[in-house]
Design a protein around this motif. Sequence first.
Motif, PDB file in Angstrom:
ATOM      1  N   GLY A 103      50.783  29.940  98.076  1.00  0.00           N
ATOM      2  CA  GLY A 103      51.155  31.408  97.705  1.00  0.00           C
ATOM      3  C   GLY A 103      51.380  31.867  96.117  1.00  0.00           C
ATOM      4  O   GLY A 103      52.120  32.748  95.999  1.00  0.00           O
ATOM      5  N   ASP A 148      51.625  35.880 102.830  1.00  0.00           N
ATOM      6  CA  ASP A 148      51.897  35.307 101.800  1.00  0.00           C
ATOM      7  C   ASP A 148      53.253  36.397 101.059  1.00  0.00           C
ATOM      8  O   ASP A 148      54.320  36.089 100.681  1.00  0.00           O
ATOM      9  CB  ASP A 148      50.978  34.932 100.746  1.00  0.00           C
ATOM     10  CG  ASP A 148      50.217  33.889 101.082  1.00  0.00           C
ATOM     11  OD1 ASP A 148      50.384  33.404 102.517  1.00  0.00           O
ATOM     12  OD2 ASP A 148      49.457  33.245 100.257  1.00  0.00           O
ATOM     13  N   GLY A 272      47.570  26.621 104.523  1.00  0.00           N
ATOM     14  CA  GLY A 272      46.814  27.812 103.921  1.00  0.00           C
ATOM     15  C   GLY A 272      45.466  28.039 104.127  1.00  0.00           C
ATOM     16  O   GLY A 272      45.012  27.870 105.443  1.00  0.00           O
TER      17      GLY A 272
END
Length: 309
Positions: A103, A148, A272
């Motif tokens: 993030g 995020d 992610g």
Amino acid sequence: MRERVSASAPGKIILFGEHAVVYGRPAIAVPVSHVQATATITPHEHGVIIRSINTGESIAIEAADPDHPLAAITRLTLAAFNIRSADLAITVESSVPIAAGLGSGAAVSVAVVRALAGWYQRAIDAETVSRLAYEVERLHHGTPSGIDNTVIAYHRPVYFVRGQPIQTFSVARPFSVVIANTGRPSLTKIAVGDVRRGWEAQRERYEAWFDQIGAIVQQARSAIESGAVEQLGPLMDQNQALLRNIDVSSPELEHLIAVAKRAGAAGAKLVGGGRGGNLIAMIDASHRDTVAAALQAAGATQVIITTVQ
């Protein structure tokens, strides 16, 4: 006149549910305070200038590309505060690895928003911070889930379903994970786009995989809330198997996942966008140092141990 205002924001990891979250399934994400993005504001004589310590960039906001993330979050925030002109310098520095699933873009955006709020002495709630950062996430990721900016702005573990109210939840028993960077950048926008093309071509198959990921997320939340953290390792392995199906793993990730498992991790998965970036491995106290050392020896460029609580 104020001389200096700073604000910071943490990184984040998605414990379970990435990619499927874009298609309406739940995901669990938690902040990672071991890495931070910091924005510092000082006076400047002519307009707004933004400096990035990490990249060496220095841009004047008036001349910047509209899609430049730092310029975009600054413009959006000033507009939200109804400020038409400003004279200030914003210096951004981050220890959140870039293009690694932690993030980094959202952390920088949140830090800038909070620093500007502090500079202008404006009260701003987490929902507004998250909304502003999301607009910049669209530049980074194309069709972002919103997770995020949400977990970083709220700075709490969240159970996230796109389009539904945010749910924060409690961790009954703290647990630790190792985060290891493959050293290969994870270009989330590309991975998200490829998954969308796969979904469009084989919608029924992808929907079934997304449903399975969603069920894993629900089981993981129950385990975290009840303190049954020994269930999380096997759930990570199941989640990773499904992420392989949608083709977002990579040889580098698979190598380090295998290394972590051999060293005693209870489970491991990518974090992610995938195709590189970071993995997480579930560890207990007896394997903490062994797993971290094995990952470093196997070529991980950065290893972080963080506790979720």
